[in-house]
Design a protein around this motif. Sequence first.
Motif, mmCIF file in Angstrom:
data_model
loop_
_atom_site.group_PDB
_atom_site.id
_atom_site.type_symbol
_atom_site.label_atom_id
_atom_site.label_comp_id
_atom_site.label_asym_id
_atom_site.label_seq_id
_atom_site.Cartn_x
_atom_site.Cartn_y
_atom_site.Cartn_z
ATOM 1 N N GLN A 95 0.828 -1.206 0.000
ATOM 2 C CA GLN A 95 0.000 0.000 0.000
ATOM 3 C C GLN A 95 0.868 1.265 0.000
ATOM 4 N N PRO A 96 0.315 2.437 -0.430
ATOM 5 C CA PRO A 96 1.072 3.704 -0.343
ATOM 6 C C PRO A 96 1.474 3.985 1.112
ATOM 7 N N TRP A 97 2.550 4.774 1.276
ATOM 8 C CA TRP A 97 3.109 4.989 2.613
ATOM 9 C C TRP A 97 2.109 5.619 3.572
ATOM 10 N N TYR A 98 1.269 6.570 3.044
ATOM 11 C CA TYR A 98 0.336 7.244 3.948
ATOM 12 C C TYR A 98 -0.755 6.292 4.440
ATOM 13 N N ILE A 99 -1.153 5.343 3.600
ATOM 14 C CA ILE A 99 -2.114 4.335 4.054
ATOM 15 C C ILE A 99 -1.491 3.460 5.140
ATOM 16 N N GLN A 100 -0.214 3.083 4.920
ATOM 17 C CA GLN A 100 0.488 2.283 5.921
ATOM 18 C C GLN A 100 0.637 3.051 7.227
ATOM 19 N N TYR A 101 0.896 4.371 7.112
ATOM 20 C CA TYR A 101 1.072 5.177 8.327
ATOM 21 C C TYR A 101 -0.238 5.281 9.108
ATOM 22 N N ILE A 102 -1.348 5.485 8.396
ATOM 23 C CA ILE A 102 -2.647 5.568 9.085
ATOM 24 C C ILE A 102 -2.960 4.254 9.799
ATOM 25 N N ARG A 103 -2.676 3.144 9.120
ATOM 26 C CA ARG A 103 -2.885 1.837 9.761
ATOM 27 C C ARG A 103 -1.956 1.655 10.957
ATOM 28 N N PHE A 104 -0.725 2.165 10.797
ATOM 29 C CA PHE A 104 0.253 2.096 11.890
ATOM 30 C C PHE A 104 -0.252 2.859 13.118
ATOM 31 N N LEU A 105 -0.793 4.077 12.885
ATOM 32 C CA LEU A 105 -1.347 4.866 13.987
ATOM 33 C C LEU A 105 -2.525 4.140 14.636
#
Length: 309
Positions: A59-69
């Motif tokens: 997935q794009p990095w921002y999607i991964q970051y939102i999931r990470f949060l």
Amino acid sequence: MYRYFIRRLIQSIPVFIGVSLITFALFYIAPGDPARLIAGQRADPEVLVQIRKSWGLDQPWYIQYIRFLGRIVRLDFGRSFKTNIPVLESILERLKATAILALFSFIIAVGIGVSAGVISAVKQYSIFDYSAMVIALLGVSAPVYWIGIILLLIFGFKLGWFPLGGYVSEYGLKAVILPAIALGTRPAAYFARLSRSSMLEVIRQEYIITARAKGVPEKIVIFKHALRNALIPVVTYAGMVIGDLLTGAVLTETIFAWPGLGRLTVQGILDRDLPVIQGTVIFIAFIYIIANLLVDISYAFIDPRIRYE
């Protein structure tokens, strides 16, 4: 006080998001493919594709970051690449050891540092004052790992008074003495310097001079009137020390083979186990933010003149 606590708690959110963003970036800055770290360097390309898909790495990095949060909010730091054990479980298992080491280091730092600083201020320009400040200067300058190695060589290897490594369950409280001294030396030196300067500033105030002129006993002047106000900057530093002890334990725990969070972090770095690195960094940052929040709130209890509006 309640409104201030809520406001400070809300102000901590951007700090926590910034830490999480930097920590998340480790995935992209660190060399190597996470999928290969999981499956091995000779893994089949189809297996790598499947791993990237299951972990959301495609997935794009921002999607991964939102999931990470989202996972952080649920206290889900993922699973270790190496052991497949939940990272939170490993952190909680090591937290007790780090908390014991930090507690003993904090007691040593505050007990020795503040006492030396206050006595130096009261006995300014005495032999004790000069000696304490020279030792404090050495304590500030000496790296933690150097102090740890020297303590091990003298009191562990040469004299045999303390074990060369290990944990409380194996050697009792003897095991924590040397690492606690190594970790607490530098904050003790800072406490001594800060307490001395703060105390000198307070005992030169007019209300202290007036109390002495009225014949108030010196012990009451020092311990009741001066020390309480002089402790305000010391308490501020104490909040930062808690975070420093947790983060500084990385080197100390490695030198003394102490099974705490620091050693878990180092092992995660050596294994390139990114979930472990991310989880420990986020967890330590969370403790650091909470510690500073508690320090801010404690001001009003130390000095009733302080009110937060």
